[in-house]
Design an enzyme around this catalytic site. Sequence first.
Site, PDB file in Angstrom:
ATOM      1  N   ASP A 141       0.824  -1.214   0.000  1.00 50.14           N
ATOM      2  CA  ASP A 141       0.000   0.000   0.000  1.00 50.14           C
ATOM      3  C   ASP A 141       0.854   1.258   0.000  1.00 50.14           C
ATOM      4  O   ASP A 141       0.608   2.189  -0.774  1.00 50.14           O
ATOM      5  CB  ASP A 141      -0.920   0.028   1.235  1.00 50.14           C
ATOM      6  CG  ASP A 141      -2.076  -0.938   1.123  1.00 50.14           C
ATOM      7  OD1 ASP A 141      -2.297  -1.481   0.018  1.00 50.14           O
ATOM      8  OD2 ASP A 141      -2.764  -1.165   2.130  1.00 50.14           O
ATOM      9  N   ASP A 149       0.214  -0.461   5.837  1.00 51.31           N
ATOM     10  CA  ASP A 149      -0.938  -1.170   5.280  1.00 51.31           C
ATOM     11  C   ASP A 149      -2.201  -0.487   5.792  1.00 51.31           C
ATOM     12  O   ASP A 149      -2.436  -0.418   7.002  1.00 51.31           O
ATOM     13  CB  ASP A 149      -0.904  -2.645   5.702  1.00 51.31           C
ATOM     14  CG  ASP A 149      -1.692  -3.534   4.755  1.00 51.31           C
ATOM     15  OD1 ASP A 149      -1.705  -3.255   3.553  1.00 51.31           O
ATOM     16  OD2 ASP A 149      -2.292  -4.512   5.224  1.00 51.31           O
ATOM     17  N   LYS A 183      -6.144  -0.350   6.287  1.00 50.77           N
ATOM     18  CA  LYS A 183      -7.276  -1.267   6.382  1.00 50.77           C
ATOM     19  C   LYS A 183      -8.540  -0.494   6.757  1.00 50.77           C
ATOM     20  O   LYS A 183      -8.481   0.553   7.405  1.00 50.77           O
ATOM     21  CB  LYS A 183      -7.025  -2.351   7.437  1.00 50.77           C
ATOM     22  CG  LYS A 183      -5.822  -3.246   7.154  1.00 50.77           C
ATOM     23  CD  LYS A 183      -6.039  -4.097   5.906  1.00 50.77           C
ATOM     24  CE  LYS A 183      -4.870  -5.018   5.658  1.00 50.77           C
ATOM     25  NZ  LYS A 183      -5.009  -5.781   4.395  1.00 50.77           N
TER      26      LYS A 183
END
EC number: 3.1.-.-
Length: 346
Positions: free
Chosen positions: A240, A253, A255
């Site tokens: 990411d 990352d 989420k």
Amino acid sequence: MLSLSRVFVSGSIIVCQSTALSVSYFSACHCLTYPKKTSPYSAVDSERYSSLVKAVMSSRVSSQTPESLQVEDEHIYGPVVKAQKLSRPEMREPKSLHPFLNPERDLTTDESGPPVHIQLNRGKSFAPSVTRILQQTLSTEQLFYLDRWKRRMLAELGEEGFKQYSQSIFKQGKLFHSALEEILMSGVAWTPGTSGTPEHPPDVQGYLQSISHILEDVRAVRAIESTVQHGPLNYLGVVDCVARYRGVLCVIDWKTSEKPKPFLSNTYDNPVQVAAYAGALNADENYKYQVENGLIVVAYKDGSPAHAHRLDSDLMSEYWKTWLLRLEEFTEQRANQGSTASAEKK
């Protein structure tokens, strides 16, 4: 205020020698006579319990301690039998402990310039993705809870409703990552609601509001939605973001979640995923630096402040070992499937 000066225990009758109620507007003494009845407590050994009664009734605050209570419990009920501690299973080690860091690179090496964005080209690589490997090596417990969640959702929404729900979650995640890419690629500090801030779809406004305080600490972006591949271990993934969070270079990352995830344990396999991405980046020749820290950011649709879970170098090393075990399991599965297919052809 109740004052009890002395208590005698005799047989089954407790006699209070002196009882006074020191209340300015209330004072009473009742002496009632009832026919004598046989008490079920008459067979109780009063001498055995007299010390306990005196200790409780002698003062307003019990003078007993956990230690004295334990002694009395053992006297009445016998000693406590403690269960034996269960031995924890030893953590398995990977058969081949491939290094997480690249010995040929210096951790201090850094890159300047715009963020790297290497698109995934499936035509040039047949290596399995990190996501696929993790999905196919879920534990029995993980599969159980995943199946139970799916059954509950199907019962609530129906098959068509669950399908629409899954598509909506996927769409929101994609829009959220696209909006993040636009913000991070611009290199301009982003603050929601200020003039000059680009407009984003309503579906992601809450998520962006949720991570606004995290973005304030993200600097020096090195990669966004960029492919990383580990040649020797034969796997790839799309990271990411790689950037400095509070001065530390991390694989980040992003989420999304409908439920709060305040603890790292709430993120399930996400730490393993981050370690796998970092290990691939460290081995990928397209990147001249390496990363040993990770960050998992969980954003919420209602705009609640996102939770940021940091993975230091020690944690990343542990999750790297877990990743190697999952990778070995996946490789063994493929080998067994290949053997079965060859046997069936014969």
